[in-house]
Enzyme design. Structure first.
Site, PDB file in Angstrom:
ATOM      1  N   LYS A  36      60.976  33.764  35.017  1.00 24.78           N
ATOM      2  CA  LYS A  36      61.152  32.408  34.174  1.00 24.78           C
ATOM      3  C   LYS A  36      59.895  31.626  34.533  1.00 24.78           C
ATOM      4  CE  LYS A  36      64.125  30.973  38.053  1.00 24.78           C
ATOM      5  NZ  LYS A  36      65.024  29.827  38.572  1.00 24.78           N
ATOM      6  N   ARG A 129      76.452  24.226  40.014  1.00 24.41           N
ATOM      7  CA  ARG A 129      75.708  24.005  38.567  1.00 24.41           C
ATOM      8  C   ARG A 129      76.435  24.948  37.422  1.00 24.41           C
ATOM      9  NH1 ARG A 129      69.607  25.848  40.273  1.00 24.41           N
ATOM     10  NH2 ARG A 129      70.452  27.714  39.617  1.00 24.41           N
ATOM     11  N   TYR A 258      39.454   6.579  42.608  1.00 29.83           N
ATOM     12  CA  TYR A 258      40.377   5.621  42.141  1.00 29.83           C
ATOM     13  C   TYR A 258      40.916   4.704  43.397  1.00 29.83           C
ATOM     14  CZ  TYR A 258      40.325   7.085  37.145  1.00 29.83           C
ATOM     15  OH  TYR A 258      40.050   7.306  35.892  1.00 29.83           O
ATOM     16  N   MET A 306      42.789  13.068  37.422  1.00 24.45           N
ATOM     17  CA  MET A 306      43.378  13.818  36.568  1.00 24.45           C
ATOM     18  C   MET A 306      42.345  15.132  36.292  1.00 24.45           C
ATOM     19  SD  MET A 306      44.153  13.300  32.354  1.00 24.45           S
ATOM     20  CE  MET A 306      45.231  11.876  32.503  1.00 24.45           C
TER      21      MET A 306
HETATM   22  C1  LIG Z   1      70.340  32.267  38.988  1.00 24.17           C
HETATM   23  C2  LIG Z   1      69.124  32.613  39.562  1.00 24.17           C
HETATM   24  N1  LIG Z   1      68.927  33.973  40.148  1.00 24.17           N
HETATM   25  C3  LIG Z   1      67.760  34.242  40.723  1.00 24.17           C
HETATM   26  C4  LIG Z   1      66.536  33.324  41.068  1.00 24.17           C
HETATM   27  C5  LIG Z   1      65.437  33.689  41.826  1.00 24.17           C
HETATM   28  O1  LIG Z   1      65.182  32.963  42.966  1.00 24.17           O
HETATM   29  P1  LIG Z   1      64.269  33.118  43.989  1.00 24.17           P
HETATM   30  O2  LIG Z   1      62.805  32.760  43.206  1.00 24.17           O
HETATM   31  O3  LIG Z   1      64.481  32.195  44.804  1.00 24.17           O
HETATM   32  O4  LIG Z   1      64.171  34.622  44.303  1.00 24.17           O
HETATM   33  C6  LIG Z   1      66.737  31.902  40.476  1.00 24.17           C
HETATM   34  C7  LIG Z   1      65.570  31.188  40.521  1.00 24.17           C
HETATM   35  O5  LIG Z   1      65.758  30.022  40.810  1.00 24.17           O
HETATM   36  C8  LIG Z   1      68.046  31.706  39.498  1.00 24.17           C
HETATM   37  O6  LIG Z   1      68.009  30.342  39.270  1.00 24.17           O
END
Ligand SMILES: Cc1ncc(COP(=O)(O)O)c(C=O)c1O
Length: 372
Positions: A36, A129, A258, A306
């Site tokens: 992700k 969550r 700055y 920046m």
């Molecule tokens: C539901 C879930 N599983 C697994 C992970 C992977 O976690 P990590 O990057 O700490 O291994 C995440 C990341 O935050 C997550 O949100």
């Protein structure tokens, strides 16, 4: 250096990190690579490919769009979309043949109404969550997924809040709650894939591994406990470099940047390195970082702007225009880690690499051989 700033990613390191993590797993436990947020800033598609080459058999993302773009790039492995999905995002996820996560019956009905799909039920064992806190409801959601036309009950999962804090017993409370719920569910549905562990949990206790671990941070060679990754045989895959674009003398009493937040107390030279918060090098590093130039740590002085940072390179100057400047990575045996930058900014390594912005091009190699 042909560009002002560059993040170079060693795909062979990602592959080796996956191999190394798999060594922790019992036979039969699979590894899901979490890619992700554009592979934690490393590039989702190349990271996914490298992880699969290292033996990962699942890929996880959070957004439906992330699943869609992985499929568009030809990734054929099972993909789990872990995040909450709006109705239109659910369409995208299912069209990408991704598994989705459910914690209420309406969502399972929505999957069925779209012709079906594979569902993982999430128990909120303590993260607070997503997921349901109610084990009985989680079981009802699972039974509905198992019986609804076109829907497949594919998995059962939870997520730990404190796996990275080895002194915190809450991890075991969560593990206990999850185990109590998932045991009978697995008896009723032996085909389900049971998963809970992130990187920290994977490295912390095999009791959390179940059928699949969902490792993100560690596959990139970043330490889930915020310590030196090398100590856990993890290899940081990403290096962040720029170059010395100008060197100028600064006399005692002259200031740089700055707000005049650096005023020379002795005459020195300042090197300007053209990377800044517009690239993801955060302003919190003002007067609070070091950068490798000619194999030595040089203090970042003055305000991070920046587009530029400035380094004190001494008198006579120990840098010249054209020198490479390493903000994360290794030079002549000296290292600056994402964990070090995170500590300086009172944040976590995740945020350091996720925070690298699109203006920084990514380049890919395998142990130095171009792999772009
Ligand atoms: C539901 C879930 N599983 C697994 C992970 C992977 O976690 P990590 O990057 O700490 O291994 C995440 C990341 O935050 C997550 O949100």
């Amino acid at each position: 250096m042909t560009v002002r700033a560059l993040a170079s990613v060693n795909l062979a390191a990602i592959e080796r990190n996956v191999v190394r993590l798999r060594r922790e797993l019992a036979q039969g436990t699979a590894l899901c690579a979490v890619v992700k947020a554009d592979g934690y800033g490393h590039g989702a598609v190349p990271a996914a490919r490298a992880a699969l080459a290292g033996g990962a058999t699942w890929i996880a993302v959070v957004a439906a769009e992330e699943a869609r773009s992985l499929r568009a790039a030809g990734i054929g492995a099972p993909i789990l979309v872990m995040g909450a999905l709006s109705p239109s995002e659910l369409d995208v996820a299912l069209a990408a043949r991704a598994d989705v996560v459910a914690w209420d019956e309406r969502f399972v009905a929505a999957v069925a109404a779209r012709g079906g799909g594979a569902v993982h039920v999430k128990l909120d064992s303590g993260m607070g969550r997503l997921g349901t806190r109610d084990p009985a409801l989680a079981t009802r959601v699972a039974e509905l997924a198992a019986s609804a036309e076109g829907v497949r009950l594919a998995g059962a999962m939870t997520h730990f809040a404190t796996a990275d804090d080895r002194d915190d017993p809450f991890f075991y409370e969560q593990l206990g709650r999850f185990g109590d719920w998932v045991g009978p569910l697995r008896e009723a549905h032996p085909q389900i894939v049971v998963h809970a562990a992130n990187s920290a949990a994977t490295l912390r206790d095999a009791a959390a591994h179940f059928d699949l671990v969902r490792t993100g941070i560690a596959i990139y060679g970043l330490d889930p406990f915020g310590e030196d990754p090398v100590a856990r045989q993890l290899e940081p895959a990403l290096e962040l470099c720029s170059w010395v674009a100008a060197v100028k003398p600064v006399a005692t009493g002259e200031s740089v940047g700055y707000g005049r937040r650096f005023v020379a107390t002795v005459s020195t030279h300042v090197a300007t390195v053209p990377i800044g918060y517009g690239d993801g090098v955060r302003r919190a590093l003002t007067n609070n970082a070091e950068v490798l130039v000619r194999g030595e740590r040089r203090r970042l002085v003055g305000t991070v702007s920046m587009d530029n940072v400035t380094l004190d390179v001494g008198d006579p100057p120990a840098a010249a225009t054209g020198d490479a400047a390493v903000l994360i990575g290794e030079q002549d045996g000296k290292r600056i880690t994402a964990e070090e930058l995170a500590r300086r900014m009172d944040t976590i390594n995740y945020e350091v690499t996720c925070g690298l912005l699109a203006r920084v091009p990514r380049s890919y190699h395998r142990d130095g051989e171009d792999a772009s």
